[in-house]
Write an enzyme that holds these catalytic residues in place. Sequence first.
Site, PDB file in Angstrom:
ATOM      1  N   GLY A  45     -16.396  16.847 -30.378  1.00 21.15           N
ATOM      2  CA  GLY A  45     -15.371  17.880 -30.316  1.00 21.15           C
ATOM      3  C   GLY A  45     -14.025  17.214 -30.228  1.00 21.15           C
ATOM      4  O   GLY A  45     -13.734  16.520 -29.271  1.00 21.15           O
ATOM      5  N   GLN A 226     -17.634  10.361 -30.975  1.00 23.14           N
ATOM      6  CA  GLN A 226     -18.158   9.688 -29.771  1.00 23.14           C
ATOM      7  C   GLN A 226     -17.488   8.318 -29.577  1.00 23.14           C
ATOM      8  O   GLN A 226     -16.382   8.129 -30.036  1.00 23.14           O
ATOM      9  CB  GLN A 226     -19.685   9.559 -29.820  1.00 23.14           C
ATOM     10  CG  GLN A 226     -20.425  10.880 -29.685  1.00 23.14           C
ATOM     11  CD  GLN A 226     -20.824  11.485 -31.007  1.00 23.14           C
ATOM     12  OE1 GLN A 226     -21.041  10.788 -31.966  1.00 23.14           O
ATOM     13  NE2 GLN A 226     -20.901  12.783 -31.055  1.00 23.14           N
TER      14      GLN A 226
HETATM   15  P1  GDP Z   1     -11.827  13.041 -28.937  1.00 21.86           P
HETATM   16  O1  GDP Z   1     -13.174  13.591 -29.175  1.00 21.86           O
HETATM   17  O2  GDP Z   1     -11.821  11.571 -28.780  1.00 21.86           O
HETATM   18  O3  GDP Z   1     -10.818  13.532 -29.931  1.00 21.86           O
HETATM   19  O4  GDP Z   1     -11.354  13.569 -27.529  1.00 21.86           O
HETATM   20  P2  GDP Z   1     -11.321  15.077 -26.980  1.00 21.86           P
HETATM   21  O5  GDP Z   1     -10.561  15.928 -27.900  1.00 21.86           O
HETATM   22  O6  GDP Z   1     -12.645  15.502 -26.534  1.00 21.86           O
HETATM   23  O7  GDP Z   1     -10.529  14.833 -25.625  1.00 21.86           O
HETATM   24  C1  GDP Z   1      -9.268  14.394 -25.619  1.00 21.86           C
HETATM   25  C2  GDP Z   1      -8.448  15.404 -24.814  1.00 21.86           C
HETATM   26  O8  GDP Z   1      -7.316  14.777 -24.330  1.00 21.86           O
HETATM   27  C3  GDP Z   1      -7.946  16.584 -25.627  1.00 21.86           C
HETATM   28  O9  GDP Z   1      -7.905  17.721 -24.827  1.00 21.86           O
HETATM   29  C4  GDP Z   1      -6.531  16.159 -26.027  1.00 21.86           C
HETATM   30  O10 GDP Z   1      -5.649  17.246 -26.261  1.00 21.86           O
HETATM   31  C5  GDP Z   1      -6.139  15.401 -24.812  1.00 21.86           C
HETATM   32  N1  GDP Z   1      -5.203  14.309 -25.056  1.00 21.86           N
HETATM   33  C6  GDP Z   1      -5.165  13.431 -26.081  1.00 21.86           C
HETATM   34  N2  GDP Z   1      -4.189  12.532 -25.882  1.00 21.86           N
HETATM   35  C7  GDP Z   1      -3.597  12.846 -24.698  1.00 21.86           C
HETATM   36  C8  GDP Z   1      -2.553  12.258 -23.939  1.00 21.86           C
HETATM   37  O11 GDP Z   1      -1.964  11.259 -24.293  1.00 21.86           O
HETATM   38  N3  GDP Z   1      -2.260  12.858 -22.737  1.00 21.86           N
HETATM   39  C9  GDP Z   1      -2.904  13.949 -22.273  1.00 21.86           C
HETATM   40  N4  GDP Z   1      -2.546  14.452 -21.101  1.00 21.86           N
HETATM   41  N5  GDP Z   1      -3.908  14.514 -22.967  1.00 21.86           N
HETATM   42  C10 GDP Z   1      -4.250  13.969 -24.157  1.00 21.86           C
END
Ligand code: GDP
Length: 426
Positions: A45, A226
């Site tokens: 996700g 992942q």
């Molecule tokens: P992915 O699967 O690696 O894309 O990660 P997810 O989307 O599951 O989780 C990453 C979460 O961290 C999401 O809710 C993003 O909006 C949030 N996010 C990404 N970069 C940052 C950041 O630099 N700061 C904060 N506070 N949130 C972030």
Amino acid sequence: MFDPKTHCVVVVGAQWGDEGKGKLVDVLAERADVVVRYQGGANAGHTVVIGEEQFVLHQIPSGILHQGCTCLVGNGVVLDPETFFTELDRLHDRGVTTSGRLFVSDRAHLVMPYHKLLDAASEKSQQLGTTGRGIGPTYEDKYGRRGIRVGDLRHLEGACDLLASRVERANQLLAVMGAAERASLPQHIELLERLAPRLVPLASDTGLLVHRALRDGRRVLLEGAQGALLDVDHGTYPFVTSSNTTAGGAAVGAGIGPTAVDGVLGVVKAYTTRVGNGPLPTEATAGAGEELRRLGGEFGATTGRPRRCGWFDATVVRYSVRVNGLTGLAVTKLDVLDTFSEIPVGTAYEMDGGDCEEMPAEVRMLERVKPRYEVLPGWRKPLAGARRLADLPPEARAYLDRLQDLAGAPIRYVSVGTRRDQIIEV
Ligand code: GDP
């Protein structure tokens, strides 16, 4: 990451997933012509925030939010057609047009409802903490040469014949596993008959599309799901996912040769999280862990499960640099650490009183390691507005410098918030 000599870049999670790959791919996709998902399925996700809007993408590459970007679901992905179209419809409802720029590999395997029943039944006994989306059983069928692929839907009658034998086999397995549910063949046939007319027009030799794009000098981003520690070979087996999440899997799963890849960006959180079961050596104490979870919003994008939280683990990231061949790092969520006055960093492991410099292969050993910590001073200022390295307080820069030294790969991006513009290019 892209430059005149770098046309094909892989973005991988360098920890246990959820590092913010979606945001990085979204940022990089602005400069890419093609974005390809290469493994996993609807168990991933990615959350992308644009302005005030949040998009959660499970199977469609994050590049879809850029109008000029062609998005491909590679052969290494296992595709759940029902949720794929739900996701697509949701994007269309929000004004994202995808016509002529979204294709699915005809070699990608299909996740069927019987895979989800098998997943639920085996999770009861194995307790790996899977998302229950049928991903594992679909990969099992792929390697067992019993899979049904997107291209099979071009001959629907033949696909339904395959389905009959697969559903029968699944029901035999469910009986052996003691599960009460059974898969219904008419429901499966109805599903394929309903979705094939939408899926077949998108089916393509996506590896060929990538090959041609690179030949024509276009920029390609390969998007992993992942993280490295969930890789079926290199992760904390058996608490892993069922595909190769690491950069080597990108070439296979996108359908290109490894020599086509020019760069690999590893996305790491400024701390560590993991969902599901299995060891997490730098897991924080309950209070600090709760604080990281709250500040970082650490709940799974797919399942809503609370993530386990801990400190940056340099042994994990060094290992990830090695097994992925990372050429750069993107550090995300640095802003989550804004309020901490002291920030521990796990620099190395000890085991049985001695050094343990490399990731052990066995979880039993990993459960025994004790991280060695270095405590760095916090900056206690909000970083959300920083757009250049020079905007960061000295403590935050020192923190990043230390992570870079410990990891052994250069930091190329620092993310300081959820929004697209909250990024520092180093
Ligand atoms: P992915 O699967 O690696 O894309 O990660 P997810 O989307 O599951 O989780 C990453 C979460 O961290 C999401 O809710 C993003 O909006 C949030 N996010 C990404 N970069 C940052 C950041 O630099 N700061 C904060 N506070 N949130 C972030």
